[in-house]
Design an enzyme around this catalytic site. Structure first.
Site, PDB file in Angstrom:
ATOM      1  N   PRO A  71       0.783  -1.231   0.000  1.00 60.47           N
ATOM      2  CA  PRO A  71       0.000   0.000   0.000  1.00 60.47           C
ATOM      3  C   PRO A  71       0.819   1.288   0.000  1.00 60.47           C
ATOM      4  CG  PRO A  71      -0.921  -1.538   1.568  1.00 60.47           C
ATOM      5  CD  PRO A  71       0.337  -2.167   1.042  1.00 60.47           C
ATOM      6  N   ASN A  72       0.356   2.217  -0.801  1.00 59.00           N
ATOM      7  CA  ASN A  72       0.873   3.591  -0.896  1.00 59.00           C
ATOM      8  C   ASN A  72       2.176   3.712  -1.679  1.00 59.00           C
ATOM      9  OD1 ASN A  72      -1.248   4.815   0.766  1.00 59.00           O
ATOM     10  ND2 ASN A  72      -0.343   3.617   2.419  1.00 59.00           N
ATOM     11  N   ARG A 100       5.213  10.814  -2.298  1.00 56.02           N
ATOM     12  CA  ARG A 100       4.779  10.638  -0.922  1.00 56.02           C
ATOM     13  C   ARG A 100       5.947  10.834   0.037  1.00 56.02           C
ATOM     14  NH1 ARG A 100       4.831   4.576   1.383  1.00 56.02           N
ATOM     15  NH2 ARG A 100       3.745   4.944   3.326  1.00 56.02           N
ATOM     16  N   TYR A 158      11.080   8.868   1.844  1.00 60.85           N
ATOM     17  CA  TYR A 158      11.170   7.824   0.816  1.00 60.85           C
ATOM     18  C   TYR A 158      11.899   8.255  -0.456  1.00 60.85           C
ATOM     19  CZ  TYR A 158       7.722   5.660   3.884  1.00 60.85           C
ATOM     20  OH  TYR A 158       7.100   5.121   4.983  1.00 60.85           O
ATOM     21  N   ASN A 166       8.394  -5.456  -0.700  1.00 60.96           N
ATOM     22  CA  ASN A 166       8.247  -4.341   0.227  1.00 60.96           C
ATOM     23  C   ASN A 166       6.767  -4.316   0.599  1.00 60.96           C
ATOM     24  OD1 ASN A 166       7.989  -2.039   1.692  1.00 60.96           O
ATOM     25  ND2 ASN A 166       9.162  -0.735   0.293  1.00 60.96           N
ATOM     26  N   ALA A 181       2.977  -0.982   4.797  1.00 63.42           N
ATOM     27  CA  ALA A 181       2.315  -1.069   6.101  1.00 63.42           C
ATOM     28  C   ALA A 181       1.885  -2.500   6.453  1.00 63.42           C
ATOM     29  CB  ALA A 181       1.116  -0.132   6.145  1.00 63.42           C
ATOM     30  N   HIS A 184       3.688  -4.771   9.084  1.00 62.05           N
ATOM     31  CA  HIS A 184       3.494  -4.681  10.534  1.00 62.05           C
ATOM     32  C   HIS A 184       2.152  -5.240  10.983  1.00 62.05           C
ATOM     33  CE1 HIS A 184       6.794  -2.015   9.697  1.00 62.05           C
ATOM     34  NE2 HIS A 184       6.012  -1.166   9.061  1.00 62.05           N
ATOM     35  N   ASP A 213       1.442 -15.829   5.934  1.00 58.20           N
ATOM     36  CA  ASP A 213       0.973 -17.184   5.615  1.00 58.20           C
ATOM     37  C   ASP A 213       1.169 -17.491   4.130  1.00 58.20           C
ATOM     38  OD1 ASP A 213       0.250 -17.677   8.227  1.00 58.20           O
ATOM     39  OD2 ASP A 213      -1.906 -17.471   7.906  1.00 58.20           O
ATOM     40  N   GLU A 247      12.918  -9.318   2.070  1.00 66.40           N
ATOM     41  CA  GLU A 247      12.055  -8.208   2.506  1.00 66.40           C
ATOM     42  C   GLU A 247      12.862  -6.915   2.410  1.00 66.40           C
ATOM     43  OE1 GLU A 247      10.817  -8.818   6.555  1.00 66.40           O
ATOM     44  OE2 GLU A 247      10.138  -6.735   6.805  1.00 66.40           O
ATOM     45  N   HIS A 302      12.763  -2.543   2.878  1.00 68.39           N
ATOM     46  CA  HIS A 302      12.140  -1.276   3.263  1.00 68.39           C
ATOM     47  C   HIS A 302      13.069  -0.154   2.827  1.00 68.39           C
ATOM     48  CE1 HIS A 302       9.194  -3.478   5.494  1.00 68.39           C
ATOM     49  NE2 HIS A 302      10.183  -4.216   5.967  1.00 68.39           N
ATOM     50  N   ILE A 303      12.478   0.848   2.225  1.00 66.86           N
ATOM     51  CA  ILE A 303      13.260   1.984   1.734  1.00 66.86           C
ATOM     52  C   ILE A 303      13.846   2.762   2.917  1.00 66.86           C
ATOM     53  CG2 ILE A 303      13.070   4.175   0.479  1.00 66.86           C
ATOM     54  CD1 ILE A 303      10.696   2.722  -1.071  1.00 66.86           C
ATOM     55  N   SER A 304      13.012   2.987   3.909  1.00 68.48           N
ATOM     56  CA  SER A 304      13.448   3.728   5.099  1.00 68.48           C
ATOM     57  C   SER A 304      13.997   2.754   6.139  1.00 68.48           C
ATOM     58  CB  SER A 304      12.266   4.502   5.694  1.00 68.48           C
ATOM     59  OG  SER A 304      11.276   3.599   6.167  1.00 68.48           O
ATOM     60  N   ARG A 343      12.357   4.541  13.271  1.00 74.61           N
ATOM     61  CA  ARG A 343      11.060   5.234  13.219  1.00 74.61           C
ATOM     62  C   ARG A 343      10.145   4.780  14.379  1.00 74.61           C
ATOM     63  NH1 ARG A 343       8.926   4.927   7.247  1.00 74.61           N
ATOM     64  NH2 ARG A 343       7.558   6.554   8.085  1.00 74.61           N
ATOM     65  N   ARG A 364       6.633   0.220  13.812  1.00 74.04           N
ATOM     66  CA  ARG A 364       7.308  -0.244  12.585  1.00 74.04           C
ATOM     67  C   ARG A 364       8.450  -1.213  12.891  1.00 74.04           C
ATOM     68  NH1 ARG A 364       5.179   3.293   8.620  1.00 74.04           N
ATOM     69  NH2 ARG A 364       4.683   5.305   9.537  1.00 74.04           N
TER      70      ARG A 364
HETATM   71  C1  DQA Z   1       8.156   0.999   4.232  1.00 71.79           C
HETATM   72  C2  DQA Z   1       8.126   1.191   5.750  1.00 71.79           C
HETATM   73  C3  DQA Z   1       6.743   0.908   6.313  1.00 71.79           C
HETATM   74  O1  DQA Z   1       6.732   1.063   7.714  1.00 71.79           O
HETATM   75  C4  DQA Z   1       5.734   1.864   5.704  1.00 71.79           C
HETATM   76  O2  DQA Z   1       4.427   1.553   6.156  1.00 71.79           O
HETATM   77  C5  DQA Z   1       5.796   1.927   4.227  1.00 71.79           C
HETATM   78  C6  DQA Z   1       7.090   1.828   3.538  1.00 71.79           C
HETATM   79  C7  DQA Z   1       9.527   1.403   3.620  1.00 71.79           C
HETATM   80  O3  DQA Z   1       9.754   1.049   2.475  1.00 71.79           O
HETATM   81  O4  DQA Z   1      10.333   2.072   4.272  1.00 71.79           O
HETATM   82  O5  DQA Z   1       4.780   2.151   3.567  1.00 71.79           O
HETATM   83  O6  DQA Z   1       7.945  -0.376   3.953  1.00 71.79           O
END
Ligand code: DQA
Length: 144
Positions: free
Chosen positions: A11-12, A19, A24, A74, A77, A80, A87, A98, A100-102, A107, A111
């Site tokens: 998502p997002n 964003r 990011y 990635n 959200a 978490h 599953d 896995e 994550h950009i950040s 944070r 997270r």
């Molecule tokens: C994220 C970190 C997550 O906590 C967050 O909800 C995201 C992006 C990252 O790429 O840093 O949407 O996965």
């Protein structure tokens, strides 16, 4: 036939580049795809996908069971919150990285926990979009 790596985004992440760029960055998912293609090992291909829907991510993981040699994910959200994504990943045989950009550990505390990490063979956080390239390289190594 080339082995395909699925790069799944939750998502997002369709808004990547627009964003919260202070967190990011300014690069988009198109940039991610181009950079990842540049580091693919011989004999590998990739398919990058994004959805704001948990069930769609689950369906793509099921599809990966038949179509993909490895998964870079990635989960955004869903990282978490989603036992369903965990599953689904547990039904996949092959490397899962896995990303994550950040740096999620720097944070908010919500997270810091990841369901997906319970399945992932590797976890990358805080390298910006370069993390995707590292993840693709790793899948190429593990799935060679
Ligand atoms: C994220 C970190 C997550 O906590 C967050 O909800 C995201 C992006 C990252 O790429 O840093 O949407 O996965």
């Amino acid at each position: 036939m080339a082995k395909t790596i699925y790069i799944l985004n939750g998502p997002n992440l369709n808004l990547l580049g627009k964003r919260q760029p202070e967190i990011y960055g300014h690069d988009t998912l198109e940039d991610v795809e181009r950079n990842c293609r540049a580091v693919l090992a011989e004999g590998f291909d990739l398919k990058l996908m994004q959805s704001n829907w948990e069930g769609q991510i689950v369906d793509w993981i099921h599809e990966a069971r038949e179509q993909a040699c490895g998964i870079v994910i990635n989960p955004a959200a869903l990282t978490h919150t989603s036992v369903a994504v965990l599953d689904a990943l547990n039904t996949f045989v092959g490397p899962v990285i896995e990303i994550h950009i950040s740096n999620v550990h720097k944070r908010e505390s919500f997270r810091h926990h990841s369901y997906v990490s319970m399945r992932a063979d590797g976890v990358i956080a805080g390298l910006g979009i370069e993390g995707y390239e590292a993840a693709v390289r790793r899948v190429c190594t593990l799935a060679a």
